[in-house]
Write an enzyme that holds these catalytic residues in place. Structure first.
Site, PDB file in Angstrom:
ATOM      1  N   ASP A 103       0.868  -1.181   0.000  1.00 32.87           N
ATOM      2  CA  ASP A 103       0.000   0.000   0.000  1.00 32.87           C
ATOM      3  C   ASP A 103       0.909   1.238   0.000  1.00 32.87           C
ATOM      4  O   ASP A 103       2.128   1.124  -0.178  1.00 32.87           O
ATOM      5  CB  ASP A 103      -0.994  -0.034   1.173  1.00 32.87           C
ATOM      6  CG  ASP A 103      -0.332   0.161   2.531  1.00 32.87           C
ATOM      7  OD1 ASP A 103       0.931   0.236   2.597  1.00 32.87           O
ATOM      8  OD2 ASP A 103      -1.056   0.235   3.544  1.00 32.87           O
ATOM      9  N   CYS A 144       3.068  -3.293   4.217  1.00 31.74           N
ATOM     10  CA  CYS A 144       2.262  -2.116   4.554  1.00 31.74           C
ATOM     11  C   CYS A 144       2.934  -1.492   5.776  1.00 31.74           C
ATOM     12  O   CYS A 144       4.061  -1.875   6.096  1.00 31.74           O
ATOM     13  CB  CYS A 144       0.797  -2.498   4.804  1.00 31.74           C
ATOM     14  SG  CYS A 144       0.525  -3.636   6.181  1.00 31.74           S
ATOM     15  N   THR A 180       2.518  -1.592   9.167  1.00 33.86           N
ATOM     16  CA  THR A 180       2.877  -2.537  10.240  1.00 33.86           C
ATOM     17  C   THR A 180       3.068  -3.960   9.744  1.00 33.86           C
ATOM     18  O   THR A 180       3.561  -4.815  10.483  1.00 33.86           O
ATOM     19  CB  THR A 180       1.756  -2.592  11.296  1.00 33.86           C
ATOM     20  OG1 THR A 180       0.549  -3.002  10.615  1.00 33.86           O
ATOM     21  CG2 THR A 180       1.536  -1.241  11.967  1.00 33.86           C
ATOM     22  N   HIS A 217      10.426 -23.169  10.245  1.00 35.98           N
ATOM     23  CA  HIS A 217       9.403 -23.772  11.095  1.00 35.98           C
ATOM     24  C   HIS A 217       7.991 -23.631  10.534  1.00 35.98           C
ATOM     25  O   HIS A 217       7.145 -24.470  10.817  1.00 35.98           O
ATOM     26  CB  HIS A 217       9.416 -23.117  12.490  1.00 35.98           C
ATOM     27  CG  HIS A 217      10.622 -23.483  13.299  1.00 35.98           C
ATOM     28  ND1 HIS A 217      10.701 -23.254  14.651  1.00 35.98           N
ATOM     29  CD2 HIS A 217      11.801 -24.066  12.946  1.00 35.98           C
ATOM     30  CE1 HIS A 217      11.876 -23.672  15.104  1.00 35.98           C
ATOM     31  NE2 HIS A 217      12.567 -24.162  14.094  1.00 35.98           N
ATOM     32  N   ARG A 252       8.607 -32.454  12.185  1.00 32.31           N
ATOM     33  CA  ARG A 252       7.556 -32.087  13.154  1.00 32.31           C
ATOM     34  C   ARG A 252       6.838 -30.800  12.742  1.00 32.31           C
ATOM     35  O   ARG A 252       5.666 -30.593  13.061  1.00 32.31           O
ATOM     36  CB  ARG A 252       8.136 -31.967  14.560  1.00 32.31           C
ATOM     37  CG  ARG A 252       9.101 -30.801  14.756  1.00 32.31           C
ATOM     38  CD  ARG A 252       9.776 -30.853  16.121  1.00 32.31           C
ATOM     39  NE  ARG A 252      10.561 -29.660  16.402  1.00 32.31           N
ATOM     40  CZ  ARG A 252      11.785 -29.426  15.892  1.00 32.31           C
ATOM     41  NH1 ARG A 252      12.335 -30.286  15.049  1.00 32.31           N
ATOM     42  NH2 ARG A 252      12.442 -28.328  16.220  1.00 32.31           N
ATOM     43  N   HIS A 253       7.544 -29.955  12.011  1.00 29.53           N
ATOM     44  CA  HIS A 253       6.925 -28.688  11.598  1.00 29.53           C
ATOM     45  C   HIS A 253       5.857 -28.923  10.527  1.00 29.53           C
ATOM     46  O   HIS A 253       4.860 -28.205  10.473  1.00 29.53           O
ATOM     47  CB  HIS A 253       7.995 -27.718  11.101  1.00 29.53           C
ATOM     48  CG  HIS A 253       9.015 -27.403  12.138  1.00 29.53           C
ATOM     49  ND1 HIS A 253       8.693 -26.797  13.329  1.00 29.53           N
ATOM     50  CD2 HIS A 253      10.343 -27.670  12.200  1.00 29.53           C
ATOM     51  CE1 HIS A 253       9.786 -26.667  14.070  1.00 29.53           C
ATOM     52  NE2 HIS A 253      10.802 -27.203  13.409  1.00 29.53           N
TER      53      HIS A 253
HETATM   54  C1  RB5 Z   1      -1.826   2.776   6.544  1.00 25.71           C
HETATM   55  O1  RB5 Z   1      -1.820   3.985   7.219  1.00 25.71           O
HETATM   56  C2  RB5 Z   1      -1.657   1.626   7.511  1.00 25.71           C
HETATM   57  O2  RB5 Z   1      -2.791   1.472   8.296  1.00 25.71           O
HETATM   58  C3  RB5 Z   1      -1.361   0.348   6.768  1.00 25.71           C
HETATM   59  O3  RB5 Z   1      -0.219   0.524   5.986  1.00 25.71           O
HETATM   60  C4  RB5 Z   1      -1.063  -0.884   7.604  1.00 25.71           C
HETATM   61  O4  RB5 Z   1      -0.134  -0.626   8.603  1.00 25.71           O
HETATM   62  C5  RB5 Z   1      -2.212  -1.638   8.083  1.00 25.71           C
HETATM   63  O5  RB5 Z   1      -2.109  -2.725   8.661  1.00 25.71           O
END
Ligand code: RB5
Length: 149
Positions: free
Chosen positions: A13, A70, A72, A103, A137-138
């Site tokens: 994104d 993205c 996070t 794993h 095992r994995h």
């Molecule tokens: C965008 O601002 C942010 O929410 C997106 O990139 C992401 O981190 C969502 O999980």
């Protein structure tokens, strides 16, 4: 006969756009062709619009593995993991990427673009690309993921 270069679908994104461009170059350096599903600028977008096409290719076997990013990594992983057979792992260190392969047989790498610098991201990508699944095992544990009722 010369082998065809691997083609890996990659998507981001707006928060991951710049890192995506860096990793496309890194893939090229490694002789891997990136199939860029977008986004193509830092204009605000919705992560699922890129997670689904990449995960769909892995789900259907068109691609063996895919890459997403993205801010996070979380939204991308939620959306990608809705696809059957997709194991999308958020990795923020090379060690986690390596373990996600050994794993968890992660077939989609997800990077938290706002929390890794370019060098770390290249190292994460390299660890994920180069590490095989350990099996054993994995494999048994992964099979149980499908047991959800
Ligand atoms: C965008 O601002 C942010 O929410 C997106 O990139 C992401 O981190 C969502 O999980």
């Amino acid at each position: 006969m010369p082998t065809r270069p691997e083609r890996i679908p990659i998507g981001a994104d707006h928060a991951g756009f710049e890192l995506k461009q860096i990793l496309i170059e890194e893939l090229a350096r490694r002789g891997i062709l990136a199939e860029d599903v977008g986004t193509h600028s830092t204009d605000s977008t919705d992560y699922a619009d890129y997670a689904h096409p990449v995960a769909h290719e892995v789900e259907t076997g068109v691609a063996k593995r895919g890459i997403l990013m993205c801010g996070t990594g979380l939204g991308m992983s939620y959306a990608a993991n809705r696809h059957h057979g997709v194991r999308a792992a958020v990795a923020w260190t090379p060690e986690i990427a390596k373990l996600a392969r050994e794993h968890n047989d992660a077939n989609v790498l997800v990077l938290p673009a706002r929390f890794v610098d370019a060098d770390t991201a290249r190292a994460i990508l390299g660890a994920w690309l180069d590490t095989p699944f350990e099996g054993g095992r994995h494999a048994r544990r992964i099979a149980k993921i499908e047991d959800a009722t």
